[in-house]
Design a protein around this motif. Structure first.
Motif, short mmCIF file in Angstrom:
data_model
loop_
_atom_site.label_atom_id
_atom_site.label_comp_id
_atom_site.label_asym_id
_atom_site.label_seq_id
_atom_site.Cartn_x
_atom_site.Cartn_y
_atom_site.Cartn_z
N THR A 23 0.84 -1.20 0.00
CA THR A 23 0.00 0.00 0.00
C THR A 23 0.87 1.24 0.00
O THR A 23 2.03 1.21 0.43
CB THR A 23 -0.91 0.03 1.25
OG1 THR A 23 -0.09 0.03 2.41
CG2 THR A 23 -1.86 -1.14 1.26
N PHE A 24 0.28 2.34 -0.51
CA PHE A 24 0.99 3.61 -0.56
C PHE A 24 0.00 4.72 -0.23
O PHE A 24 -1.05 4.84 -0.87
CB PHE A 24 1.60 3.83 -1.95
CG PHE A 24 2.27 5.15 -2.11
CD1 PHE A 24 3.42 5.46 -1.42
CD2 PHE A 24 1.73 6.12 -2.96
CE1 PHE A 24 4.05 6.68 -1.58
CE2 PHE A 24 2.35 7.35 -3.11
CZ PHE A 24 3.51 7.62 -2.43
N ASP A 25 0.35 5.50 0.78
CA ASP A 25 -0.50 6.62 1.17
C ASP A 25 0.02 7.89 0.50
O ASP A 25 1.15 8.30 0.71
CB ASP A 25 -0.50 6.80 2.69
CG ASP A 25 -1.18 5.65 3.39
OD1 ASP A 25 -2.19 5.17 2.86
OD2 ASP A 25 -0.70 5.23 4.47
N LEU A 26 -0.85 8.53 -0.31
CA LEU A 26 -0.48 9.73 -1.02
C LEU A 26 -0.93 10.94 -0.20
O LEU A 26 -2.10 11.06 0.15
CB LEU A 26 -1.14 9.76 -2.40
CG LEU A 26 -0.86 11.00 -3.24
CD1 LEU A 26 0.59 11.05 -3.65
CD2 LEU A 26 -1.77 11.03 -4.44
N ARG A 27 0.01 11.80 0.12
CA ARG A 27 -0.28 13.05 0.84
C ARG A 27 0.31 14.20 0.03
O ARG A 27 1.52 14.45 0.09
CB ARG A 27 0.35 13.00 2.24
CG ARG A 27 -0.26 11.94 3.12
CD ARG A 27 0.35 12.01 4.52
NE ARG A 27 0.04 10.80 5.23
CZ ARG A 27 0.87 9.77 5.39
NH1 ARG A 27 2.07 9.83 4.92
NH2 ARG A 27 0.47 8.70 6.05
N PRO A 28 -0.49 14.89 -0.72
CA PRO A 28 0.03 15.98 -1.56
C PRO A 28 0.64 17.09 -0.72
O PRO A 28 0.14 17.43 0.35
CB PRO A 28 -1.20 16.48 -2.30
CG PRO A 28 -2.26 15.47 -2.10
CD PRO A 28 -1.91 14.68 -0.89
N ARG A 29 1.79 17.63 -1.23
CA ARG A 29 2.49 18.72 -0.56
C ARG A 29 2.87 19.76 -1.58
O ARG A 29 3.58 19.45 -2.54
CB ARG A 29 3.75 18.20 0.12
CG ARG A 29 3.47 17.45 1.40
CD ARG A 29 4.77 16.89 1.98
NE ARG A 29 4.83 15.49 1.57
CZ ARG A 29 5.88 14.89 1.05
NH1 ARG A 29 6.99 15.53 0.90
NH2 ARG A 29 5.84 13.63 0.70
N GLY A 30 2.50 20.96 -1.37
CA GLY A 30 2.92 22.10 -2.19
C GLY A 30 2.84 21.84 -3.68
O GLY A 30 1.84 21.39 -4.20
N ARG A 31 3.96 22.11 -4.37
CA ARG A 31 4.00 21.97 -5.82
C ARG A 31 4.63 20.66 -6.28
O ARG A 31 5.05 20.53 -7.42
CB ARG A 31 4.78 23.12 -6.42
CG ARG A 31 4.10 24.41 -6.22
CD ARG A 31 4.86 25.48 -6.93
NE ARG A 31 4.12 26.73 -6.85
CZ ARG A 31 4.49 27.83 -7.41
NH1 ARG A 31 5.61 27.86 -8.10
NH2 ARG A 31 3.78 28.91 -7.29
N VAL A 32 4.75 19.68 -5.40
CA VAL A 32 5.36 18.39 -5.75
C VAL A 32 4.47 17.69 -6.77
O VAL A 32 3.28 17.49 -6.54
CB VAL A 32 5.56 17.51 -4.50
CG1 VAL A 32 6.11 16.15 -4.88
CG2 VAL A 32 6.46 18.20 -3.51
N LYS A 33 5.06 17.33 -7.93
CA LYS A 33 4.30 16.67 -8.98
C LYS A 33 4.53 15.17 -9.00
O LYS A 33 3.71 14.42 -9.52
CB LYS A 33 4.67 17.24 -10.34
CG LYS A 33 4.24 18.66 -10.53
CD LYS A 33 4.58 19.11 -11.92
CE LYS A 33 4.12 20.55 -12.10
NZ LYS A 33 4.37 21.03 -13.45
N TYR A 34 5.70 14.68 -8.45
CA TYR A 34 6.03 13.26 -8.50
C TYR A 34 6.29 12.76 -7.08
O TYR A 34 6.89 13.45 -6.27
CB TYR A 34 7.28 13.02 -9.35
CG TYR A 34 7.11 13.48 -10.77
CD1 TYR A 34 6.42 12.69 -11.69
CD2 TYR A 34 7.62 14.70 -11.20
CE1 TYR A 34 6.25 13.11 -12.99
CE2 TYR A 34 7.45 15.14 -12.49
CZ TYR A 34 6.77 14.34 -13.39
OH TYR A 34 6.60 14.76 -14.68
N TYR A 35 5.88 11.53 -6.83
CA TYR A 35 6.06 10.90 -5.51
C TYR A 35 6.77 9.56 -5.71
O TYR A 35 6.47 8.83 -6.66
CB TYR A 35 4.71 10.69 -4.82
CG TYR A 35 4.00 11.98 -4.52
CD1 TYR A 35 4.28 12.66 -3.35
CD2 TYR A 35 3.08 12.53 -5.41
CE1 TYR A 35 3.65 13.86 -3.07
CE2 TYR A 35 2.46 13.72 -5.15
CZ TYR A 35 2.74 14.39 -3.98
OH TYR A 35 2.13 15.56 -3.70
N ALA A 36 7.67 9.25 -4.81
CA ALA A 36 8.39 7.97 -4.88
C ALA A 36 7.62 6.92 -4.10
O ALA A 36 7.28 7.13 -2.93
CB ALA A 36 9.79 8.13 -4.30
#
Length: 179
Positions: A23-36
């Motif tokens: 599982t992967f929890d996505l938490r958007p932050r600011g202007r970040v477009k890509y998540y590892a």
């Protein structure tokens, strides 16, 4: 994907490997477009052709060359001979092909009498062959060379004025040569 907090399920599949889910929890932050995403370590499947194979006992045996010629010098490799623990140089010489040891410490190689024994190229035992034969352990010996050596007088004059001496030069292993 929309930019809102969410939980995603990741499924990884590959031929020859077990399927893996995470599982992967996505938490958007600011202007970040890509998540590892987290690293996924896959294991090989048990019923596949790529599985590891366990071998039974394996014995590797090598042979060493006992005797070699370097120009006019006969070189015996001491590690090529099997001797019992605690043996001395005399036992090694008895096993060398073409060499024979007589009573009193006289050594013959291919029918020729060895005039004296050298230790790393030097006459430490002052031509007392028997003392060296009985007191030098075989495991300290690297190789034994047999050759004709010019006498001291011939070396000083720069030409052969006397017949050459037939010598046996015992070379020690590096760790024993210092002491």
């Amino acid at each position: 994907m929309p930019r809102r907090p969410a939980r995603y399920f990741i499924r990884a599949e590959a031929e020859g490997y077990e399927t893996l889910t995470d599982t992967f929890d996505l938490r958007p932050r600011g202007r970040v477009k890509y998540y590892a995403i987290p690293r996924l370590l896959m294991r090989r499947s048990q019923g596949d052709v790529y599985k590891s194979v366990g071998l039974g006992e394996v014995v590797v045996r090598g042979t060493r060359v006992q005797i070699a010629y370097r120009g006019d010098t006969i070189v015996y490799d001491a590690s090529a001979f099997n001797l019992p623990e605690g043996s001395m140089l005399d036992a090694l010489i008895r096993q060398m092909p073409g060499a024979e040891l007589k009573d009193g410490g006289t050594v013959y190689v291919n029918g020729r009498k060895v005039d004296y024994l050298l230790l790393n190229g030097k006459d430490f035992f002052k031509r007392k062959n028997k003392m060296m034969l009985e007191n030098l352990p075989y495991f300290t010996v690297k190789e034994v060379k047999v050759y004709d050596k010019s006498t001291e007088r011939s070396e000083l004059l720069g030409r052969d004025v006397e017949p050459k001496d037939f010598v046996m030069d015992v070379s020690l292993k590096r760790e024993y040569a210092r002491s």
